[in-house]
Write an enzyme that holds these catalytic residues in place. Structure first.
Site: not given
Ligand SMILES: *Cc1c(COP(=O)(O)O)cnc(C)c1O
Length: 361
Positions: A101, A171, A195
């Site tokens: 990511w 993030d 998540k």
């Molecule tokens: C799942 C995830 C993403 C991607 O998320 P989307 O909503 O599918 O774009 C980005 N960063 C992390 C840390 C993730 O776990």
């Protein structure tokens, strides 16, 4: 009713109480004769829902007044572009590469300016967090970017990088609301809800006010400017209304459970149970350096691909779902987010013990 223990990395398990409440309110939300899915996002009813959600999130995270909370769409992945488009005044961003990511965000930023990889743990399949105490931060960097919890690899920063005065962007998709956070250390935090917070379709960004400006890269679409959404209090266009409503319920659930400090304690108990077992097992092994272990995502392997596959299959038959690891790591991964009860982890560990006894040498 039969519910499984769902160890999916995302979309992931939600609190049963929240799902039940939503089910009860589905046909007739609090006497208005329609579901939240069917109501205008400009209605008084929805205004109360989104305002309460924001207030509860502010309360949970202790978000200072000079930060705005934005409910956005496009997934966490859209933030990979929004971050450089909005924050790259000098067109320079420093990225720490701790997994896929972070790498995707880094690659996206290259479309807009100079993205520097100032540290990486790619050399050992992202099984650790690099030393971030003294990085070669660029003098003209607009920000330093991290992925704070690496969903695929199961690592988490225990100390934030020394950004040498630069704005920290994080993030936090897979550690959102899993433990207390000092918002003031960041310029911008964002996460996809699916998540640890709610359903897919909602992204929450928490951004310091001085970073919300009209000075964005030329060509930045109106919808991709933080200012558009901040000025309109997340109601510039139709927001992901039902998703925000569920997030709001999760926030109240977290407050009822004692907030983020209490969640951290509970999450540590759950994770320690699993990590202690892994550390003592002759068959199963964790794949991450101990000091960098995540409380949310726990990858492990047996070292034998056939045995891994058998484990995943038998676990599923026993009501333990979605334990297959990410294809880049192999083996298994147990995501044990806030809504995963202790009993789920206890059941998993008991199953692992039994599997080891039956298949061990
Ligand atoms: C799942 C995830 C993403 C991607 O998320 P989307 O909503 O599918 O774009 C980005 N960063 C992390 C840390 C993730 O776990």
């Amino acid at each position: 009713m039969s519910r499984v223990y769902n160890f999916s990395a995302g979309p992931a398990v939600l609190p049963e109480e929240v799902l039940k409440e939503a089910a009860d309110e589905m046909m007739d939300y609090r006497g208005c004769g329609m579901s939240v899915m069917e109501m205008s996002h400009r209605s008084k009813m929805f205004e109360t829902i989104i305002n309460e959600a924001e207030a509860d999130l502010r309360d949970l995270m202790g978000i200072p007044d000079n930060y705005r909370v934005l409910f956005l769409q496009g997934g966490a992945s859209q933030q990979f572009a929004m971050v450089p488009m909005n924050l790259m005044k000098n067109r320079v961003g420093d990225y720490i590469i701790t997994g896929q990511w972070a790498k995707k965000a880094y690659q996206e930023a290259q479309l807009y300016g100079k993205a520097n990889a100032v540290a990486s743990s790619a050399d050992k399949t992202f099984s650790y967090i690099p030393d971030v105490s003294d990085l070669p931060i660029s003098e003209d960097a607009d920000y330093v970017y991290i992925c704070e919890n690496n969903t695929i690899y199961g690592t988490k920063y225990k100390t934030l990088p020394n950004t040498k005065g630069k704005t920290l962007v994080a993030d936090i998709s897979s550690c959102f609301l899993s433990e207390p956070v000092d918002v003031e250390k960041y310029g911008l935090l964002f996460g996809g809800a699916q998540k640890n917070v709610g359903p897919a379709g909602v992204v929450i960004a928490i951004i310091r006010e001085d970073l919300i400006t009209e000075d964005v890269l030329p060509g930045t679409p109106t919808m991709l400017r933080y200012k558009t959404h901040a000025d309109a209090a997340s109601l510039y266009n139709t927001p992901p209304a039902y998703g925000i409503y569920i997030c709001g319920k999760v926030f109240k659930w977290l407050k009822n459970r004692g907030g983020l400090a209490a969640m951290k304690e509970y999450n540590e108990k759950k994770a320690n149970l699993l990590y202690d077992f892994l550390d003592n097992s002759k068959m199963f092994k964790g794949t991450v350096e101990k000091k960098d272990r995540s409380l949310m995502n726990v990858p492990f392997v047996t070292g034998d691909a056939d045995l891994d596959a058998l484990f995943v299959k038998e676990a599923k038959a026993a009501g333990l779902e979605n334990l297959k690891g990410h294809r880049s790591v192999g083996g298994m991964r147990a995501s044990i987010y806030n809504a995963m009860p202790m009993e789920g982890v206890e059941t998993l560990v008991a199953f692992m013990k039994d599997f080891e006894a039956r298949n061990g040498k």
